[in-house]
Structures are given as C-alpha cells and as structure tokens.
Design a protein around this motif. Sequence first.
Motif, PDB file in Angstrom:
ATOM      1  N   ALA A  44       0.732  -1.149  -0.217  1.00 35.90           N
ATOM      2  CA  ALA A  44       0.021  -0.023  -0.049  1.00 35.90           C
ATOM      3  C   ALA A  44       0.766   1.257  -0.047  1.00 35.90           C
ATOM      4  O   ALA A  44       0.602   2.276  -0.608  1.00 35.90           O
ATOM      5  N   LYS A  45       1.844   1.351   0.961  1.00 35.63           N
ATOM      6  CA  LYS A  45       2.832   2.386   0.783  1.00 35.63           C
ATOM      7  C   LYS A  45       3.690   2.488  -0.455  1.00 35.63           C
ATOM      8  O   LYS A  45       3.694   3.601  -1.321  1.00 35.63           O
ATOM      9  N   GLN A  46       3.876   1.597  -1.183  1.00 30.67           N
ATOM     10  CA  GLN A  46       4.585   1.725  -2.555  1.00 30.67           C
ATOM     11  C   GLN A  46       3.577   2.079  -3.566  1.00 30.67           C
ATOM     12  O   GLN A  46       4.074   2.847  -4.454  1.00 30.67           O
ATOM     13  N   GLN A  47       2.240   1.708  -3.580  1.00 36.30           N
ATOM     14  CA  GLN A  47       1.457   1.947  -4.582  1.00 36.30           C
ATOM     15  C   GLN A  47       0.481   3.301  -4.234  1.00 36.30           C
ATOM     16  O   GLN A  47      -0.272   3.546  -5.035  1.00 36.30           O
ATOM     17  N   GLY A  48       0.919   3.819  -3.287  1.00 32.56           N
ATOM     18  CA  GLY A  48       0.135   5.061  -2.833  1.00 32.56           C
ATOM     19  C   GLY A  48      -1.355   4.924  -2.372  1.00 32.56           C
ATOM     20  O   GLY A  48      -2.117   5.851  -2.286  1.00 32.56           O
ATOM     21  N   TYR A  49      -1.742   3.684  -1.627  1.00 33.29           N
ATOM     22  CA  TYR A  49      -2.993   3.574  -1.070  1.00 33.29           C
ATOM     23  C   TYR A  49      -2.840   3.898   0.318  1.00 33.29           C
ATOM     24  O   TYR A  49      -1.899   3.640   1.063  1.00 33.29           O
ATOM     25  N   ARG A  50      -3.899   4.391   0.825  1.00 32.08           N
ATOM     26  CA  ARG A  50      -3.884   5.176   2.176  1.00 32.08           C
ATOM     27  C   ARG A  50      -3.930   4.139   3.313  1.00 32.08           C
ATOM     28  O   ARG A  50      -3.758   4.447   4.470  1.00 32.08           O
ATOM     29  N   ALA A  51      -4.410   2.742   2.673  1.00 34.87           N
ATOM     30  CA  ALA A  51      -4.667   1.774   3.929  1.00 34.87           C
ATOM     31  C   ALA A  51      -4.403   0.274   3.113  1.00 34.87           C
ATOM     32  O   ALA A  51      -4.814   0.305   1.849  1.00 34.87           O
ATOM     33  N   ARG A  52      -3.952  -0.588   4.157  1.00 31.55           N
ATOM     34  CA  ARG A  52      -3.887  -1.971   3.291  1.00 31.55           C
ATOM     35  C   ARG A  52      -4.959  -2.534   2.836  1.00 31.55           C
ATOM     36  O   ARG A  52      -5.177  -3.477   2.162  1.00 31.55           O
ATOM     37  N   SER A  53      -6.232  -2.032   3.577  1.00 30.19           N
ATOM     38  CA  SER A  53      -7.554  -2.374   3.341  1.00 30.19           C
ATOM     39  C   SER A  53      -7.892  -2.579   1.869  1.00 30.19           C
ATOM     40  O   SER A  53      -9.016  -2.869   1.412  1.00 30.19           O
ATOM     41  N   ALA A  54      -7.276  -1.208   1.194  1.00 25.00           N
ATOM     42  CA  ALA A  54      -7.564  -1.252  -0.414  1.00 25.00           C
ATOM     43  C   ALA A  54      -7.787  -2.479  -1.034  1.00 25.00           C
ATOM     44  O   ALA A  54      -8.308  -2.516  -1.994  1.00 25.00           O
ATOM     45  N   TYR A  55      -6.676  -3.530  -0.700  1.00 29.07           N
ATOM     46  CA  TYR A  55      -6.467  -4.644  -1.380  1.00 29.07           C
ATOM     47  C   TYR A  55      -7.704  -5.673  -1.144  1.00 29.07           C
ATOM     48  O   TYR A  55      -8.048  -6.565  -2.039  1.00 29.07           O
ATOM     49  N   LYS A  56      -8.365  -5.432  -0.085  1.00 31.21           N
ATOM     50  CA  LYS A  56      -9.568  -6.082   0.183  1.00 31.21           C
ATOM     51  C   LYS A  56     -10.594  -5.765  -0.866  1.00 31.21           C
ATOM     52  O   LYS A  56     -11.254  -6.923  -1.257  1.00 31.21           O
TER      53      LYS A  56
END
Length: 261
Positions: free
Chosen positions: A11-23
């Motif tokens: 998430a940090k590498q791809q610019g998402y604000r939270a790991r939950s984005a992948y859910k």
Amino acid sequence: MSDKDMYYNKAKQQGYRARSAYKLQQLDETAGLLGDGDTVVDLGAAPGGWMQVAAERVGPTGTVVGVDRQNISDLDDPEATVEYVRGDITEDWTREEIRSVVGADDDRPVDVVVSDMAPNMSGEYDLDHARSVHLARQAFDVATELLGPGGDLAVKVFDGRDLADLEADIDEEFEYVRQIRPDASRDSSSELYLVAKNFLTAPVRPGDTLEVEITDTGEEGDGIARVDGFTLFVPDAEEGQSYRVTVDDVKPRFGFAEIVE
C-alpha cells in the motif's frame, strides 16, 4: 514477511492510504462489484483506501461518495468525481445528506454500497461480533434506501452466532448473497464480507400468490402481466385473460410465475 507486512508495504509503495484497499480490489475481482460509470457509496470510508480503489474502477464518469464520522482528506485524483459526507450513518441527517449528494430523490440511484465499518474492539469476542452485526445492519438499511434495481452490497462482519440471521435477511432483498474472505484479510481475523448481488425492488417475492391480468405476449410466447409496473412472465397464459398465479423466481427487473390450477 507476514501478510500484514506485505500488504502494508504494498500500500505504501502503490500510494494507497490503507492496506484494506486490497480487500476491495479482491472483492471486486471475485464478485464484479465495480463498473465503469457506477455510483458507489462507501460507508466508514476513512482514511479513504476503499475510495481510491472505487474511484479507479468507476472512472471519470462514475461517482464515489465517502461517508464517515471522521474527516477524509481529499483524494489526489483529478479525474475522479468524489464527494464526502461527514456524519454517523445511524443518524437521519447523515442519510438525508447521502441521498442529497447522490441525487437519489432525482431518480439517480446508487449502483453499489460498500462498507468496511468495524466496531471499536473490546476484546470480548461475542460482544465484538454483535457490534459488527449491528453496523452491518446499518449498512444494509442504507443500501435498501439507496440502491437501484440490480445494485450490489458488500459489507464486513465478524463471524459468529448472529451471522446466519443477518445473511438470511440480506438474501431476501437480493437475488443472492455469498460470503467472501479476501486474501488481504489477516489470517487471524474472523472478518468476512457478505456480498449481495442484484438488489430486488420488485413488489413480489417467490412464493407469492396473486391475481394478474395478461396484457401482452412475450417473444417466447409467455403471457406478460404487470404488477405495479413490474413485469411477470406467465407461461401458457393468454392475452386478455386473468389468472391466479404463484411467483416462482424474481430478478431485478422481471419475474416468472406459474398458473395455479
């Protein structure tokens, strides 16, 4: 590296604000929730990771509305149409504000409602489960107010004794519902997502028995009846005749019924 570290770093590498984005990504890939041009309402949206994924997938012609009691920083996405509602979904004011933002009163229904809401954890499993079910029911209520025919719902809940009743209640309002556990969820977590497809706005449900008048004939030769504007196909029924029928199956925009002998 643990799954937690992997998705956190990703998430940090791809610019998402939270790991939950992948859910949400995995829910969409499994169940086909998000489409180009859709209007999406994201409940419990802070800090905005799910909004980022939704905005990417609905594109510039779609709309994403993030709802949370906390402030959500503006998304850095100039192409996305993104709106924010700050409030508690258990309050009528918040629901009215959502309706205003999405234009629900102007016949512009919502296509998808998603919720990653979770209760403040007490550490007592049964209590945390019950609170998660309560939040899921709040999201379900919002969905039934906002979704148009064929709309979808994805809502987080913790596994437990009240899950079956919640799933059954949701199933009554949609064509079907299924449980999905995204890989991005922590291995130790009891969370899962109920994904309900094809919201039913029909005035009838399977098993209903009623009197209908056949007003037209379909391409396959079935009689067509209208119930409050909803289309029912009735095999072996003649145009201009009235019948007592039992509803067999209901889809978002039409249903099927059999003549009662």
